[in-house]
Design a protein around this motif. Structure first.
Motif, PDB file in Angstrom:
ATOM      1  N   TYR A   1       0.828  -1.211   0.000  1.00  0.00           N
ATOM      2  CA  TYR A   1       0.000   0.000   0.000  1.00  0.00           C
ATOM      3  C   TYR A   1       0.857   1.254   0.000  1.00  0.00           C
ATOM      4  O   TYR A   1       0.451   2.293  -0.532  1.00  0.00           O
ATOM      5  N   TYR A   2       2.033   1.184   0.583  1.00  0.00           N
ATOM      6  CA  TYR A   2       2.946   2.319   0.518  1.00  0.00           C
ATOM      7  C   TYR A   2       3.300   2.626  -0.939  1.00  0.00           C
ATOM      8  O   TYR A   2       3.325   3.786  -1.349  1.00  0.00           O
ATOM      9  N   ASP A   3       3.536   1.579  -1.713  1.00  0.00           N
ATOM     10  CA  ASP A   3       3.909   1.769  -3.117  1.00  0.00           C
ATOM     11  C   ASP A   3       2.803   2.428  -3.937  1.00  0.00           C
ATOM     12  O   ASP A   3       3.075   3.311  -4.763  1.00  0.00           O
ATOM     13  N   ILE A   4       1.555   1.988  -3.716  1.00  0.00           N
ATOM     14  CA  ILE A   4       0.481   2.602  -4.513  1.00  0.00           C
ATOM     15  C   ILE A   4       0.208   4.034  -4.054  1.00  0.00           C
ATOM     16  O   ILE A   4      -0.178   4.883  -4.854  1.00  0.00           O
ATOM     17  N   GLY A   5       0.433   4.304  -2.765  1.00  0.00           N
ATOM     18  CA  GLY A   5       0.319   5.688  -2.301  1.00  0.00           C
ATOM     19  C   GLY A   5       1.410   6.553  -2.889  1.00  0.00           C
ATOM     20  O   GLY A   5       1.171   7.699  -3.302  1.00  0.00           O
ATOM     21  N   TYR A   6       2.622   6.009  -2.940  1.00  0.00           N
ATOM     22  CA  TYR A   6       3.753   6.738  -3.506  1.00  0.00           C
ATOM     23  C   TYR A   6       3.500   7.054  -4.979  1.00  0.00           C
ATOM     24  O   TYR A   6       3.781   8.166  -5.455  1.00  0.00           O
ATOM     25  N   LYS A   7       2.968   6.059  -5.699  1.00  0.00           N
ATOM     26  CA  LYS A   7       2.672   6.278  -7.114  1.00  0.00           C
ATOM     27  C   LYS A   7       1.628   7.380  -7.282  1.00  0.00           C
ATOM     28  O   LYS A   7       1.738   8.218  -8.193  1.00  0.00           O
ATOM     29  N   ALA A   8       0.630   7.402  -6.416  1.00  0.00           N
ATOM     30  CA  ALA A   8      -0.370   8.478  -6.467  1.00  0.00           C
ATOM     31  C   ALA A   8       0.289   9.831  -6.220  1.00  0.00           C
ATOM     32  O   ALA A   8      -0.091  10.844  -6.828  1.00  0.00           O
ATOM     33  N   GLY A   9       1.297   9.863  -5.349  1.00  0.00           N
ATOM     34  CA  GLY A   9       2.030  11.110  -5.105  1.00  0.00           C
ATOM     35  C   GLY A   9       2.783  11.577  -6.336  1.00  0.00           C
ATOM     36  O   GLY A   9       2.835  12.777  -6.640  1.00  0.00           O
ATOM     37  N   GLU A  10       3.371  10.637  -7.058  1.00  0.00           N
ATOM     38  CA  GLU A  10       4.058  10.998  -8.305  1.00  0.00           C
ATOM     39  C   GLU A  10       3.067  11.530  -9.336  1.00  0.00           C
ATOM     40  O   GLU A  10       3.383  12.474 -10.083  1.00  0.00           O
ATOM     41  N   MET A  11       1.883  10.942  -9.373  1.00  0.00           N
ATOM     42  CA  MET A  11       0.848  11.436 -10.283  1.00  0.00           C
ATOM     43  C   MET A  11       0.433  12.854  -9.893  1.00  0.00           C
ATOM     44  O   MET A  11       0.180  13.706 -10.757  1.00  0.00           O
ATOM     45  N   ALA A  12       0.373  13.123  -8.591  1.00  0.00           N
ATOM     46  CA  ALA A  12       0.006  14.461  -8.112  1.00  0.00           C
ATOM     47  C   ALA A  12       1.022  15.501  -8.582  1.00  0.00           C
ATOM     48  O   ALA A  12       0.650  16.611  -9.001  1.00  0.00           O
ATOM     49  N   ILE A  13       2.301  15.170  -8.517  1.00  0.00           N
ATOM     50  CA  ILE A  13       3.337  16.101  -8.971  1.00  0.00           C
ATOM     51  C   ILE A  13       3.173  16.387 -10.463  1.00  0.00           C
ATOM     52  O   ILE A  13       3.316  17.528 -10.919  1.00  0.00           O
ATOM     53  N   ASP A  14       2.867  15.356 -11.217  1.00  0.00           N
ATOM     54  CA  ASP A  14       2.671  15.529 -12.661  1.00  0.00           C
ATOM     55  C   ASP A  14       1.512  16.484 -12.943  1.00  0.00           C
ATOM     56  O   ASP A  14       1.561  17.297 -13.870  1.00  0.00           O
ATOM     57  N   ILE A  15       0.479  16.400 -12.130  1.00  0.00           N
ATOM     58  CA  ILE A  15      -0.688  17.282 -12.305  1.00  0.00           C
ATOM     59  C   ILE A  15      -0.357  18.702 -11.880  1.00  0.00           C
ATOM     60  O   ILE A  15      -0.611  19.675 -12.604  1.00  0.00           O
ATOM     61  N   LEU A  16       0.231  18.855 -10.689  1.00  0.00           N
ATOM     62  CA  LEU A  16       0.454  20.179 -10.109  1.00  0.00           C
ATOM     63  C   LEU A  16       1.562  20.955 -10.815  1.00  0.00           C
ATOM     64  O   LEU A  16       1.435  22.157 -11.052  1.00  0.00           O
ATOM     65  N   VAL A  17       2.643  20.268 -11.149  1.00  0.00           N
ATOM     66  CA  VAL A  17       3.818  20.953 -11.696  1.00  0.00           C
ATOM     67  C   VAL A  17       3.821  20.962 -13.221  1.00  0.00           C
ATOM     68  O   VAL A  17       4.123  21.979 -13.842  1.00  0.00           O
ATOM     69  N   ASN A  18       3.467  19.824 -13.798  1.00  0.00           N
ATOM     70  CA  ASN A  18       3.564  19.702 -15.260  1.00  0.00           C
ATOM     71  C   ASN A  18       2.244  19.946 -15.981  1.00  0.00           C
ATOM     72  O   ASN A  18       2.207  19.916 -17.213  1.00  0.00           O
ATOM     73  N   GLY A  19       1.175  20.140 -15.228  1.00  0.00           N
ATOM     74  CA  GLY A  19      -0.108  20.432 -15.851  1.00  0.00           C
ATOM     75  C   GLY A  19      -0.754  19.243 -16.525  1.00  0.00           C
ATOM     76  O   GLY A  19      -1.555  19.404 -17.452  1.00  0.00           O
ATOM     77  N   ALA A  20      -0.442  18.027 -16.077  1.00  0.00           N
ATOM     78  CA  ALA A  20      -1.035  16.826 -16.676  1.00  0.00           C
ATOM     79  C   ALA A  20      -2.552  16.838 -16.509  1.00  0.00           C
ATOM     80  O   ALA A  20      -3.084  17.304 -15.495  1.00  0.00           O
ATOM     81  N   ASP A  21      -3.243  16.321 -17.498  1.00  0.00           N
ATOM     82  CA  ASP A  21      -4.709  16.257 -17.487  1.00  0.00           C
ATOM     83  C   ASP A  21      -5.145  15.028 -16.702  1.00  0.00           C
ATOM     84  O   ASP A  21      -4.985  13.897 -17.156  1.00  0.00           O
ATOM     85  N   VAL A  22      -5.692  15.261 -15.509  1.00  0.00           N
ATOM     86  CA  VAL A  22      -6.069  14.153 -14.638  1.00  0.00           C
ATOM     87  C   VAL A  22      -7.101  13.239 -15.281  1.00  0.00           C
ATOM     88  O   VAL A  22      -7.106  12.020 -15.064  1.00  0.00           O
ATOM     89  N   SER A  23      -7.977  13.797 -16.101  1.00  0.00           N
ATOM     90  CA  SER A  23      -9.046  13.002 -16.712  1.00  0.00           C
ATOM     91  C   SER A  23      -8.516  11.987 -17.719  1.00  0.00           C
ATOM     92  O   SER A  23      -9.190  11.010 -18.035  1.00  0.00           O
ATOM     93  N   ALA A  24      -7.284  12.218 -18.208  1.00  0.00           N
ATOM     94  CA  ALA A  24      -6.701  11.321 -19.211  1.00  0.00           C
ATOM     95  C   ALA A  24      -5.621  10.415 -18.631  1.00  0.00           C
ATOM     96  O   ALA A  24      -5.006   9.638 -19.367  1.00  0.00           O
ATOM     97  N   MET A  25      -5.415  10.495 -17.324  1.00  0.00           N
ATOM     98  CA  MET A  25      -4.362   9.690 -16.700  1.00  0.00           C
ATOM     99  C   MET A  25      -4.893   8.293 -16.374  1.00  0.00           C
ATOM    100  O   MET A  25      -5.895   8.153 -15.649  1.00  0.00           O
ATOM    101  N   PRO A  26      -4.264   7.233 -16.874  1.00  0.00           N
ATOM    102  CA  PRO A  26      -4.738   5.873 -16.595  1.00  0.00           C
ATOM    103  C   PRO A  26      -4.611   5.516 -15.120  1.00  0.00           C
ATOM    104  O   PRO A  26      -3.711   6.006 -14.429  1.00  0.00           O
ATOM    105  N   ILE A  27      -5.507   4.679 -14.640  1.00  0.00           N
ATOM    106  CA  ILE A  27      -5.409   4.164 -13.283  1.00  0.00           C
ATOM    107  C   ILE A  27      -4.164   3.280 -13.196  1.00  0.00           C
ATOM    108  O   ILE A  27      -3.907   2.457 -14.066  1.00  0.00           O
ATOM    109  N   GLU A  28      -3.392   3.458 -12.139  1.00  0.00           N
ATOM    110  CA  GLU A  28      -2.152   2.709 -11.965  1.00  0.00           C
ATOM    111  C   GLU A  28      -2.344   1.592 -10.930  1.00  0.00           C
ATOM    112  O   GLU A  28      -3.145   1.718  -9.999  1.00  0.00           O
ATOM    113  N   PHE A  29      -1.571   0.524 -11.093  1.00  0.00           N
ATOM    114  CA  PHE A  29      -1.673  -0.626 -10.197  1.00  0.00           C
ATOM    115  C   PHE A  29      -0.330  -0.883  -9.517  1.00  0.00           C
ATOM    116  O   PHE A  29       0.713  -0.378  -9.952  1.00  0.00           O
TER     117      PHE A  29
END
Length: 377
Positions: free
Chosen positions: A319-347
């Protein structure tokens, strides 16, 4: 005029000349002494001036060095990058080792990626109440946070209902299509939501159950009827278990108040019980274990936290790993302007076969090679 010249001027046995000479010599000595004093004073004055200049230079250098150090310290105190501070709202359904680990992983990724000075967390726990999740989300929306982490299905559903504008990332979510009632699933939500899933491959979980209990006949599927992701897992794994020839029976409880009675019924009718990743069950493992262990009925659990409390084995993720991955996705959204609606669900990148050594020993179960014992915390 030097002393030798004066001596030559003196005439022998001439008293008047002696007097004159003595007077001239006295004047010469006085002149010489005065000149020496002047030269000494001049030298001292120059030395004092040089010393003062050196002192001034040293003091100036020290001041410049001090100013440079203060400037460096000030720069270190400033946030990295452009100095933006991101406000993140975290809504966690309840306190549980798995959910706690996901939240910690999420926060760690953001702190490492953005710098501690650049991120501020508002972390809230709903104590297992869906209504409290809604209240928490409304507070985040009113506070205009930059992003919301929804940890567990009820938190995600509350966030989905609370805002269509603020980016939402879920974690510890088994199936987003079920949680968000999306009929045609493509891997992305098409809305202001993405995130990570805690689903370990259900086909592999069925295979593990068969590996450990090939002679069992009936498998009970025990979960909370109020958690749609639990229903999804139970319905999916049932198909895989039936392929192995097992008969599956469903046992659901509405909340923690009727877990004991439902678990009693399941343990009296089944050879093995399967519990998916279910938040209500995870909060009541002691109750379940106190019923199933004395009855001699083993439990295959959907995740490590459940297994450590009442199970014999699990196909677990980190669960730490999937939380960490969600954190990396957050950085992509906040800093790089990634479109959250187009981001695939990660496992989760890895799964591990684990077993509860204590319960296996008490039930006389021999675990084959390839399983890791769950480390007691």
């Amino acid at each position: 005029m030097d002393a030798l010249t004066l001596a030559r001027v003196k005439a022998p046995n001439d008293e008047k000349g002696d007097f004159v000479m003595k007077k001239i010599l006295a004047m010469a000595v006085a002149f010489t002494m005065a000149a020496a004093v002047l030269v000494g004073c001049g030298g001292n004055s120059s030395g004092s001036s040089d010393s003062a200049s050196a002192g001034d230079a040293q003091e100036s250098g020290a001041q410049e060095e001090s100013a440079a150090e203060e400037s460096a310290e000030a720069q270190e105190a400033q946030p990295a990058g452009d100095g933006t501070v991101y406000n993140i709202g975290i809504c966690q359904l309840l306190q549980h080792p798995a959910l706690d680990a996901a939240t910690e992983g999420f926060k760690a990724a953001l702190v490492e990626g953005l710098g501690e000075a650049n991120v501020k967390f508002d972390e809230q726990n709903a104590s297992g109440e869906s209504a409290t999740c809604s209240t928490i989300i409304n507070q985040f929306v009113s506070g205009n946070v930059d992003l919301i982490l929804a940890n567990a299905t009820a938190s995600l559903q509350a966030a989905h209902a609370g805002t269509g504008e603020i980016p939402i990332l879920g974690t510890s979510i088994t199936d987003y299509a079920t949680a968000l009632e999306i009929d045609e699933w493509t891997g992305t939500t098409g809305m202001n939501i993405s995130g990570t899933s805690d689903l370990a491959p259900l086909k592999d979980q069925a295979a593990m159950l068969n590996e450990l209990f090939p002679d069992a006949k009936t498998v009970g599927l025990l979960y909370c009827s109020g958690e749609p992701n639990s229903h999804y897992q139970a319905a999916t794994i049932q198909g895989y278990l039936e392929e192995y020839g097992y008969t599956c029976e469903t046992y659901t409880f509405a909340d923690s108040n009727d877990i004991a009675s439902v678990a009693t019924n399941a343990s009296g009718a089944c050879d093995v019980i399967y519990i998916p990743t279910d938040n209500t069950a995870a909060s009541n493992t002691e109750v379940i274990n106190n019923i199933c262990l004395p009855a001699g009925v083993p439990i295959i659990a959907g995740e490590e936290g459940l297994c450590s409390g009442c199970g014999v084995a699990t196909l677990s993720i980190s669960y730490y790993d999937i939380g960490y991955k969600a954190g990396e996705m957050a950085i992509d959204i906040l800093v790089n302007g990634a479109d959250v609606s187009a981001m695939p669900i990660e496992f989760a990148p890895n799964v591990t076969k684990e077993y509860n050594e204590s319960i296996c020993t008490q039930l006389g179960i021999t675990v084959p090679d390839g399983y890791e014992a769950i480390v007691a915390e």
